[in-house]
Motif scaffolding. Sequence first.
Motif, PDB file in Angstrom:
ATOM      1  N   SER A   3      31.139  44.759  53.115  1.00 48.54           N
ATOM      2  CA  SER A   3      32.397  44.290  52.541  1.00 48.54           C
ATOM      3  C   SER A   3      33.278  45.466  52.119  1.00 48.54           C
ATOM      4  O   SER A   3      34.494  45.463  52.315  1.00 48.54           O
ATOM      5  N   VAL A   4      32.650  46.490  51.530  1.00 45.51           N
ATOM      6  CA  VAL A   4      33.386  47.693  51.108  1.00 45.51           C
ATOM      7  C   VAL A   4      34.000  48.385  52.324  1.00 45.51           C
ATOM      8  O   VAL A   4      35.185  48.733  52.335  1.00 45.51           O
ATOM      9  N   PHE A   5      33.188  48.588  53.372  1.00 52.75           N
ATOM     10  CA  PHE A   5      33.689  49.245  54.579  1.00 52.75           C
ATOM     11  C   PHE A   5      34.840  48.451  55.199  1.00 52.75           C
ATOM     12  O   PHE A   5      35.834  49.021  55.656  1.00 52.75           O
ATOM     13  N   ALA A   6      34.702  47.135  55.233  1.00 53.20           N
ATOM     14  CA  ALA A   6      35.740  46.290  55.833  1.00 53.20           C
ATOM     15  C   ALA A   6      37.075  46.475  55.118  1.00 53.20           C
ATOM     16  O   ALA A   6      38.130  46.585  55.744  1.00 53.20           O
ATOM     17  N   THR A   7      37.028  46.544  53.780  1.00 55.02           N
ATOM     18  CA  THR A   7      38.258  46.718  53.005  1.00 55.02           C
ATOM     19  C   THR A   7      38.856  48.097  53.225  1.00 55.02           C
ATOM     20  O   THR A   7      40.060  48.245  53.452  1.00 55.02           O
ATOM     21  N   VAL A   8      38.027  49.132  53.158  1.00 58.67           N
ATOM     22  CA  VAL A   8      38.500  50.506  53.319  1.00 58.67           C
ATOM     23  C   VAL A   8      39.113  50.707  54.710  1.00 58.67           C
ATOM     24  O   VAL A   8      40.171  51.340  54.856  1.00 58.67           O
ATOM     25  N   PHE A   9      38.491  50.150  55.729  1.00 58.20           N
ATOM     26  CA  PHE A   9      38.953  50.389  57.093  1.00 58.20           C
ATOM     27  C   PHE A   9      40.205  49.591  57.464  1.00 58.20           C
ATOM     28  O   PHE A   9      40.765  49.794  58.543  1.00 58.20           O
ATOM     29  N   ARG A  10      40.681  48.731  56.568  1.00 59.57           N
ATOM     30  CA  ARG A  10      41.974  48.095  56.819  1.00 59.57           C
ATOM     31  C   ARG A  10      43.089  49.138  56.894  1.00 59.57           C
ATOM     32  O   ARG A  10      44.086  48.956  57.589  1.00 59.57           O
ATOM     33  N   LEU A 184      24.203  47.100  39.002  1.00 58.16           N
ATOM     34  CA  LEU A 184      23.894  47.630  40.330  1.00 58.16           C
ATOM     35  C   LEU A 184      25.054  48.458  40.848  1.00 58.16           C
ATOM     36  O   LEU A 184      26.235  48.159  40.567  1.00 58.16           O
ATOM     37  N   PHE A 185      24.743  49.483  41.643  1.00 52.36           N
ATOM     38  CA  PHE A 185      25.767  50.328  42.244  1.00 52.36           C
ATOM     39  C   PHE A 185      26.667  49.505  43.169  1.00 52.36           C
ATOM     40  O   PHE A 185      27.889  49.660  43.174  1.00 52.36           O
ATOM     41  N   GLY A 186      26.056  48.595  43.946  1.00 52.95           N
ATOM     42  CA  GLY A 186      26.835  47.750  44.834  1.00 52.95           C
ATOM     43  C   GLY A 186      27.823  46.874  44.085  1.00 52.95           C
ATOM     44  O   GLY A 186      28.934  46.600  44.567  1.00 52.95           O
ATOM     45  N   GLU A 187      27.441  46.439  42.904  1.00 54.02           N
ATOM     46  CA  GLU A 187      28.325  45.622  42.063  1.00 54.02           C
ATOM     47  C   GLU A 187      29.558  46.421  41.659  1.00 54.02           C
ATOM     48  O   GLU A 187      30.692  45.918  41.707  1.00 54.02           O
TER      49      GLU A 187
END
Length: 217
Positions: A3-10, A184-187
């Motif tokens: 989810s993080v990668f998807a947002t950043v790569f926009r 959590l780090f992911g959180e």
Amino acid sequence: MCSVFATVFRARDFGFIEHASGACSIGMRDNFRVGEERWFHTLYPGLPSTTCRLLHDDFGARMTAPAQVHWPLGGLREALSYRGPVPPFPQAYKEFLSLLNGARLFAGHLRLFGVSTCRDSAEGNWQPHELISANIFNRPRNVEDSLLIVGQYPWDGSVLGMREDGAIEWCDRLTGVRRRRWSLFGELLLEEVERLTARFDERGQLIDSNRPTIPNY
């Protein structure tokens, strides 16, 4: 992380480049012409599993690097021979470093630390903000010894520290006082990527430069 990668790569819609170091920068910002300031996000390639394991075992245990091991990492040998307070190296951050060796996100308003893999300052050989320096040589004096400093908000210099169980604490750099905690780090990553995305426009420009980009604002 997906989810993080998807947002950043926009941000790829307005620019993308892969550097000689393997780092990739995403989203070229119109009002900056050179260097990392020009890019909305920069991600550094993950470390090899062997390096991550050595970081986890040797750095966390404050052991001197074995003579037979070749260390390509700037400052690591010096760090391992340091005998001051050194926090444990959490498994959760070792796993993160195997995916990304640090990141510079949202025009640098959120920085996640990694390990320099080369001291060559040639153009394009971009390296992450230094994890070892942040925890040993430039460690904030009043931050609890059991926290591994893994990131920073440059707006006010406040830092993100990780406990051995993977919990994250946001602390004041000068006083060490905890301002916020994530289990959590992911959180943390999911929440902060969502929050900061709303603070910038579709071309990576800060919508309100007078409003702090740290949490709780």
